[in-house]
Design a protein around this motif. Sequence first.
Motif, PDB file in Angstrom:
ATOM      1  N   LYS A  18       6.018  -6.302   4.321  1.00  0.00           N
ATOM      2  CA  LYS A  18       4.860  -5.754   3.608  1.00  0.00           C
ATOM      3  C   LYS A  18       5.307  -4.630   2.672  1.00  0.00           C
ATOM      4  CE  LYS A  18       0.227  -5.665   3.783  1.00  0.00           C
ATOM      5  NZ  LYS A  18      -0.702  -6.733   3.970  1.00  0.00           N
ATOM      6  N   ALA A  19       6.188  -3.778   3.129  1.00  0.00           N
ATOM      7  CA  ALA A  19       6.711  -2.690   2.289  1.00  0.00           C
ATOM      8  C   ALA A  19       7.407  -3.260   1.065  1.00  0.00           C
ATOM      9  CB  ALA A  19       7.657  -1.809   3.100  1.00  0.00           C
ATOM     10  N   ALA A  20       8.208  -4.296   1.266  1.00  0.00           N
ATOM     11  CA  ALA A  20       8.921  -4.922   0.150  1.00  0.00           C
ATOM     12  C   ALA A  20       7.943  -5.518  -0.854  1.00  0.00           C
ATOM     13  CB  ALA A  20       9.867  -5.998   0.675  1.00  0.00           C
ATOM     14  N   GLN A  21       6.858  -6.100  -0.367  1.00  0.00           N
ATOM     15  CA  GLN A  21       5.839  -6.658  -1.270  1.00  0.00           C
ATOM     16  C   GLN A  21       5.235  -5.577  -2.156  1.00  0.00           C
ATOM     17  OE1 GLN A  21       3.061  -8.514   1.413  1.00  0.00           O
ATOM     18  NE2 GLN A  21       4.285 -10.372   1.629  1.00  0.00           N
ATOM     19  N   HIS A  22       5.133  -4.362  -1.610  1.00  0.00           N
ATOM     20  CA  HIS A  22       4.582  -3.233  -2.374  1.00  0.00           C
ATOM     21  C   HIS A  22       5.665  -2.504  -3.169  1.00  0.00           C
ATOM     22  CE1 HIS A  22       0.506  -3.393  -0.761  1.00  0.00           C
ATOM     23  NE2 HIS A  22       1.030  -3.586   0.436  1.00  0.00           N
ATOM     24  N   GLY A  23       6.911  -2.920  -2.989  1.00  0.00           N
ATOM     25  CA  GLY A  23       8.008  -2.284  -3.713  1.00  0.00           C
ATOM     26  C   GLY A  23       8.326  -0.883  -3.223  1.00  0.00           C
ATOM     27  N   ARG A  31       4.306   6.030   6.119  1.00  0.00           N
ATOM     28  CA  ARG A  31       3.635   7.287   5.732  1.00  0.00           C
ATOM     29  C   ARG A  31       2.254   7.002   5.149  1.00  0.00           C
ATOM     30  NH1 ARG A  31       8.911   8.968   4.404  1.00  0.00           N
ATOM     31  NH2 ARG A  31       8.753   8.126   2.299  1.00  0.00           N
ATOM     32  N   ARG A  32       2.161   5.970   4.302  1.00  0.00           N
ATOM     33  CA  ARG A  32       0.867   5.622   3.701  1.00  0.00           C
ATOM     34  C   ARG A  32      -0.132   5.157   4.752  1.00  0.00           C
ATOM     35  NH1 ARG A  32       2.377   2.562  -2.023  1.00  0.00           N
ATOM     36  NH2 ARG A  32       3.587   4.294  -2.891  1.00  0.00           N
ATOM     37  N   LEU A  33       0.347   4.393   5.731  1.00  0.00           N
ATOM     38  CA  LEU A  33      -0.541   3.965   6.816  1.00  0.00           C
ATOM     39  C   LEU A  33      -1.065   5.169   7.593  1.00  0.00           C
ATOM     40  CD1 LEU A  33       1.313   0.849   8.274  1.00  0.00           C
ATOM     41  CD2 LEU A  33      -0.787   0.868   6.925  1.00  0.00           C
ATOM     42  N   ASP A  35      -1.291   8.293   6.488  1.00  0.00           N
ATOM     43  CA  ASP A  35      -2.220   9.016   5.611  1.00  0.00           C
ATOM     44  C   ASP A  35      -3.600   8.363   5.608  1.00  0.00           C
ATOM     45  OD1 ASP A  35      -0.446  10.986   4.865  1.00  0.00           O
ATOM     46  OD2 ASP A  35       0.122  10.004   2.972  1.00  0.00           O
ATOM     47  N   ARG A  36      -3.629   7.042   5.470  1.00  0.00           N
ATOM     48  CA  ARG A  36      -4.894   6.317   5.427  1.00  0.00           C
ATOM     49  C   ARG A  36      -5.661   6.502   6.737  1.00  0.00           C
ATOM     50  NH1 ARG A  36      -3.831   0.540   4.848  1.00  0.00           N
ATOM     51  NH2 ARG A  36      -2.599   1.283   3.112  1.00  0.00           N
ATOM     52  N   ASP A  37      -4.971   6.415   7.851  1.00  0.00           N
ATOM     53  CA  ASP A  37      -5.611   6.576   9.146  1.00  0.00           C
ATOM     54  C   ASP A  37      -6.142   7.994   9.323  1.00  0.00           C
ATOM     55  OD1 ASP A  37      -6.209   5.492  11.887  1.00  0.00           O
ATOM     56  OD2 ASP A  37      -4.954   7.213  12.419  1.00  0.00           O
ATOM     57  N   LEU A  38      -5.377   8.977   8.880  1.00  0.00           N
ATOM     58  CA  LEU A  38      -5.815  10.366   9.012  1.00  0.00           C
ATOM     59  C   LEU A  38      -7.008  10.674   8.117  1.00  0.00           C
ATOM     60  CD1 LEU A  38      -2.360  12.150   9.256  1.00  0.00           C
ATOM     61  CD2 LEU A  38      -3.986  11.662  11.105  1.00  0.00           C
ATOM     62  N   GLU A  39      -7.059  10.061   6.938  1.00  0.00           N
ATOM     63  CA  GLU A  39      -8.216  10.248   6.056  1.00  0.00           C
ATOM     64  C   GLU A  39      -9.472   9.691   6.694  1.00  0.00           C
ATOM     65  OE1 GLU A  39      -7.265   8.439   2.345  1.00  0.00           O
ATOM     66  OE2 GLU A  39      -5.761   9.949   1.839  1.00  0.00           O
ATOM     67  N   GLU A  40      -9.370   8.521   7.331  1.00  0.00           N
ATOM     68  CA  GLU A  40     -10.518   7.901   7.982  1.00  0.00           C
ATOM     69  C   GLU A  40     -10.984   8.730   9.166  1.00  0.00           C
ATOM     70  OE1 GLU A  40      -9.337   3.953   9.030  1.00  0.00           O
ATOM     71  OE2 GLU A  40      -9.162   3.319   6.945  1.00  0.00           O
TER      72      GLU A  40
END
Length: 82
Positions: A18-23, A31-33, A35-40
């Motif tokens: 999945k990371a490779a698909q996003h480059g 880290r993005r996951l 961040d997203r969870d903490l924002e929610e």
Amino acid sequence: MRTMIVLTDNQHALAKRKAAQHGISLSEYIRRLVDRDLEEAAPAQSITALFGLFDDGGSNIRANKHQMIGEAIDRHYADKGL
């Protein structure tokens, strides 16, 4: 800050793909996951912030609902010429 996490082989492979698909790197993906969870999980604003937002001061549906429904029905049929 560095930390160690333990993933199953399947989790690691899927996350890396999945990371490779996003480059991006696996670390950035995680880290993005996080961040997203903490924002929610961030506490919502107080409900009091909503009070009065939609109050135009002119509607009392509970007291006038039968009249309002009747007027809507009359308009509906009037628009159809009935």
